[in-house]
Design an enzyme around this catalytic site. Sequence first.
Site, mmCIF file in Angstrom:
data_model
loop_
_atom_site.group_PDB
_atom_site.id
_atom_site.type_symbol
_atom_site.label_atom_id
_atom_site.label_comp_id
_atom_site.label_asym_id
_atom_site.label_seq_id
_atom_site.Cartn_x
_atom_site.Cartn_y
_atom_site.Cartn_z
ATOM 1 N N CYS A 2 0.823 -1.202 0.000
ATOM 2 C CA CYS A 2 0.000 0.000 0.000
ATOM 3 C C CYS A 2 0.862 1.258 0.000
ATOM 4 O O CYS A 2 1.960 1.283 0.554
ATOM 5 C CB CYS A 2 -0.963 0.050 1.177
ATOM 6 S SG CYS A 2 -2.071 -1.362 1.301
ATOM 7 N N ARG A 27 3.583 -0.256 -4.960
ATOM 8 C CA ARG A 27 3.351 -0.798 -3.626
ATOM 9 C C ARG A 27 2.009 -1.511 -3.515
ATOM 10 O O ARG A 27 1.727 -2.153 -2.499
ATOM 11 C CB ARG A 27 3.418 0.326 -2.588
ATOM 12 C CG ARG A 27 4.751 1.038 -2.534
ATOM 13 C CD ARG A 27 4.712 2.196 -1.556
ATOM 14 N NE ARG A 27 4.543 1.722 -0.198
ATOM 15 C CZ ARG A 27 5.535 1.435 0.639
ATOM 16 N NH1 ARG A 27 6.780 1.566 0.238
ATOM 17 N NH2 ARG A 27 5.299 1.018 1.856
ATOM 18 N N TRP A 75 -2.853 -2.663 -1.714
ATOM 19 C CA TRP A 75 -2.587 -4.093 -1.868
ATOM 20 C C TRP A 75 -3.431 -4.784 -0.810
ATOM 21 O O TRP A 75 -3.246 -4.572 0.384
ATOM 22 C CB TRP A 75 -1.105 -4.398 -1.672
ATOM 23 C CG TRP A 75 -0.745 -5.828 -1.957
ATOM 24 C CD1 TRP A 75 -0.460 -6.378 -3.166
ATOM 25 C CD2 TRP A 75 -0.635 -6.893 -0.998
ATOM 26 N NE1 TRP A 75 -0.177 -7.715 -3.030
ATOM 27 C CE2 TRP A 75 -0.277 -8.064 -1.710
ATOM 28 C CE3 TRP A 75 -0.805 -6.976 0.380
ATOM 29 C CZ2 TRP A 75 -0.083 -9.284 -1.090
ATOM 30 C CZ3 TRP A 75 -0.615 -8.199 1.004
ATOM 31 C CH2 TRP A 75 -0.257 -9.331 0.267
ATOM 32 N N ASN A 99 -1.773 2.175 5.851
ATOM 33 C CA ASN A 99 -0.889 1.131 5.335
ATOM 34 C C ASN A 99 -0.458 0.284 6.515
ATOM 35 O O ASN A 99 0.108 0.796 7.478
ATOM 36 C CB ASN A 99 0.326 1.760 4.649
ATOM 37 C CG ASN A 99 1.375 0.739 4.257
ATOM 38 O OD1 ASN A 99 1.075 -0.439 4.083
ATOM 39 N ND2 ASN A 99 2.612 1.184 4.131
ATOM 40 N N GLY A 100 -0.721 -1.022 6.461
ATOM 41 C CA GLY A 100 -0.349 -1.909 7.559
ATOM 42 C C GLY A 100 -1.468 -2.877 7.880
ATOM 43 O O GLY A 100 -2.373 -3.106 7.070
ATOM 44 N N GLU A 480 16.173 -18.028 -7.600
ATOM 45 C CA GLU A 480 15.775 -16.698 -8.045
ATOM 46 C C GLU A 480 15.140 -16.753 -9.431
ATOM 47 O O GLU A 480 14.146 -16.070 -9.698
ATOM 48 C CB GLU A 480 16.994 -15.767 -8.042
ATOM 49 C CG GLU A 480 16.744 -14.377 -8.590
ATOM 50 C CD GLU A 480 15.723 -13.575 -7.808
ATOM 51 O OE1 GLU A 480 15.300 -12.523 -8.321
ATOM 52 O OE2 GLU A 480 15.326 -13.988 -6.692
ATOM 53 N N LYS A 484 11.365 -15.532 -10.286
ATOM 54 C CA LYS A 484 11.040 -14.540 -11.314
ATOM 55 C C LYS A 484 9.938 -15.062 -12.224
ATOM 56 O O LYS A 484 8.995 -14.343 -12.556
ATOM 57 C CB LYS A 484 12.281 -14.204 -12.157
ATOM 58 C CG LYS A 484 13.321 -13.354 -11.473
ATOM 59 C CD LYS A 484 12.936 -11.896 -11.355
ATOM 60 C CE LYS A 484 12.326 -11.545 -10.037
ATOM 61 N NZ LYS A 484 12.996 -11.824 -8.825
ATOM 62 N N GLU A 487 6.549 -15.198 -10.400
ATOM 63 C CA GLU A 487 5.998 -13.877 -10.096
ATOM 64 C C GLU A 487 5.264 -13.263 -11.279
ATOM 65 O O GLU A 487 4.205 -12.651 -11.109
ATOM 66 C CB GLU A 487 7.127 -12.929 -9.669
ATOM 67 C CG GLU A 487 7.671 -13.171 -8.280
ATOM 68 C CD GLU A 487 8.806 -12.233 -7.951
ATOM 69 O OE1 GLU A 487 8.801 -11.668 -6.847
ATOM 70 O OE2 GLU A 487 9.709 -12.050 -8.796
ATOM 71 N N HIS A 503 16.620 -37.351 -5.371
ATOM 72 C CA HIS A 503 16.043 -37.557 -4.039
ATOM 73 C C HIS A 503 14.556 -37.213 -4.005
ATOM 74 O O HIS A 503 14.040 -36.769 -2.974
ATOM 75 C CB HIS A 503 16.811 -36.736 -3.004
ATOM 76 C CG HIS A 503 18.230 -37.176 -2.839
ATOM 77 N ND1 HIS A 503 18.584 -38.328 -2.184
ATOM 78 C CD2 HIS A 503 19.389 -36.623 -3.294
ATOM 79 C CE1 HIS A 503 19.895 -38.467 -2.211
ATOM 80 N NE2 HIS A 503 20.407 -37.446 -2.886
ATOM 81 N N LYS A 599 5.399 -4.218 -4.351
ATOM 82 C CA LYS A 599 6.846 -4.069 -4.339
ATOM 83 C C LYS A 599 7.438 -4.136 -2.938
ATOM 84 O O LYS A 599 8.381 -4.866 -2.684
ATOM 85 C CB LYS A 599 7.220 -2.735 -4.998
ATOM 86 C CG LYS A 599 8.718 -2.499 -5.117
ATOM 87 C CD LYS A 599 9.341 -3.469 -6.094
ATOM 88 C CE LYS A 599 10.822 -3.229 -6.272
ATOM 89 N NZ LYS A 599 11.437 -4.258 -7.117
#
Length: 604
Positions: A2, A27, A75, A99-100, A480, A484, A487, A503, A599
């Site tokens: 947010c 955000r 968000w 925000n929170g 990573e 990517k 996402e 395994h 973000k």
Amino acid sequence: MCGIVGYIGVKPVKKILIDGLRELEYRGYDSAGIAVLQEGHFSLFKAVGKLVNLEEKAQNYESTGFSVGIGHTRWATHGKPTELNAHPHLGQNSYVVHNGIIENYQELKTMLTAQGIQFLSQTDTEVIVHLFEYQLKTAATPFEAFQQTLSQLHGAYAILLVNADAEGTIFFAKHGSPMIIGRNRENETLFGSSDAALIGKCHEVIYLEDGHYGYASADSVALFDENNNPVVLRYTPLSENKLSAQKEGFRFFMEKEIYEQSRVLADTLLGRLRDESIYFEELDNNLFEGINEIKLCACGTSYHAALVASYLFERHSKIRVSVEIASEFRYREPFLTADTLFIVISQSGETADTLESLKMAKRSGLKTMVICNVDNSSMVRLADASILTRAGIEKGVASTKAFATQVCVLWMLSLFLGGARKTLATEEIKRQIHLLRALPSTVNVENVLHEQLRRLSKRYLHGHGFFFIGRDVFYPLALEGALKLKEISYLHAEGYPSGEMKHGPIALADPELFTIALLPQHMLYDKTKSNIEELSARDSTICSISPLDFDKADDHIRTHLHEDYMLEFFEMMVVLQLLSMEIAIRLGNDVDMPRNLAKSVTVE
């Protein structure tokens, strides 16, 4: 998560609020809204989806003269992305943005509902405005009601609240989520979750600390700490070099940020490479005295950078290293000793779980350091030492250049510590510095490579999923790469150490399982090649990334021959970023604003 903005002044308020939200849209972009108080009258506009939808809703609204406005881009945490759940939230005579997460919102909501107060949304935020108006019935002033409201809130928050009985005033509070106050030469006051929203509008800012709250009017700001003591206002000049990022002809910010990694890595290295040593102006050598262990703590992409660093610290510095996922670490009962250097890694410096882990380390008496991209962030202000990555503003939600600069800084730090501990010979440090100087050219994107990946991407749009595999530092790079792809393409992908295939995971191998294999020449090449051959023998579709030919690959992406595995690492990093982006683009996705993500993760 947010983004919030606020404004008190005489300029056209809609433009200022929406311009600020545009800088914060990374955000959160589930919904957005603004509320303006002018001459005792509120105007409210809210819309689901991206900011452009809000602009369309408010296109006919204009203000003249003095006004107070607040805005929010969301968000979703509590409640689905709907217009009713979008901020600002309203009471009878007040609006709030937040925000929170208010952890005790259900308890407060039950109490307020019993008093006959009706709720319109599913959010935790709406509790704030109704609780404020409930307190206002008995409080002597609106500010006293705001103080009483804050005393009952548990959780993380950055709050802006406007009340018609206190026209010309914004009440504000920060606890666990970022908040900045700015002012300009016209004595106007602005608020933002990040200084990106204030650049070009303010010349100086105050970075609020946890527990700070107060009120702002047209010509003054009153600031208090968590013990209700007045706080002296200490403004910091707002740097003008953090210019708003523009796409500059690229299709997406993510693409632009992949291409500019060459430049930002040069910035990361600037002034830090000597002929025979690494130099960090920010560090005091006393920080490392008595240190026998390093504990790295981070989330997401930064966690993968920490995993890379664990190999480098052990290899170069000969020191014990452990890596922690911050969201798990903060709820454990870890055994922490005073000879441990606690290093947190965060692009924004505001990541909630990482910030709380840093506070835990501080309370335990550990020496602390942060690797961060944002100066004046909460972590930078809290840690004993900080190293800035100098990546510049990263607008794409899926991190690229932030990861590259984090790994670069951590690589340099491992050499710095190796020199201090005398675990690296001078000649080896000189060789490593030579490699670091080659980084900017190593990550330069060649048109031929990008075109190959663009064409290749159409072969990898459908299937059961992806394995990304590698060994040593190429294992966290595989993690990573898988992250990517997940996402931005919404395809299932997993990163594994190459040697772990037998395994269990190899049971999934078939032609519809795509394996992206990292096969560097200078790091366990034969071992990794053998692991890939095992997958190929079971008909997994193999895409190998290597400077050497591999005849078992269905597709092969040839990288350059390099003299060291770390240069191979950085070139393969670029390949994975571009391949993930091109797959997502072919699937029709907005790679800058992938669904369900934001973000800066400033909530748990």
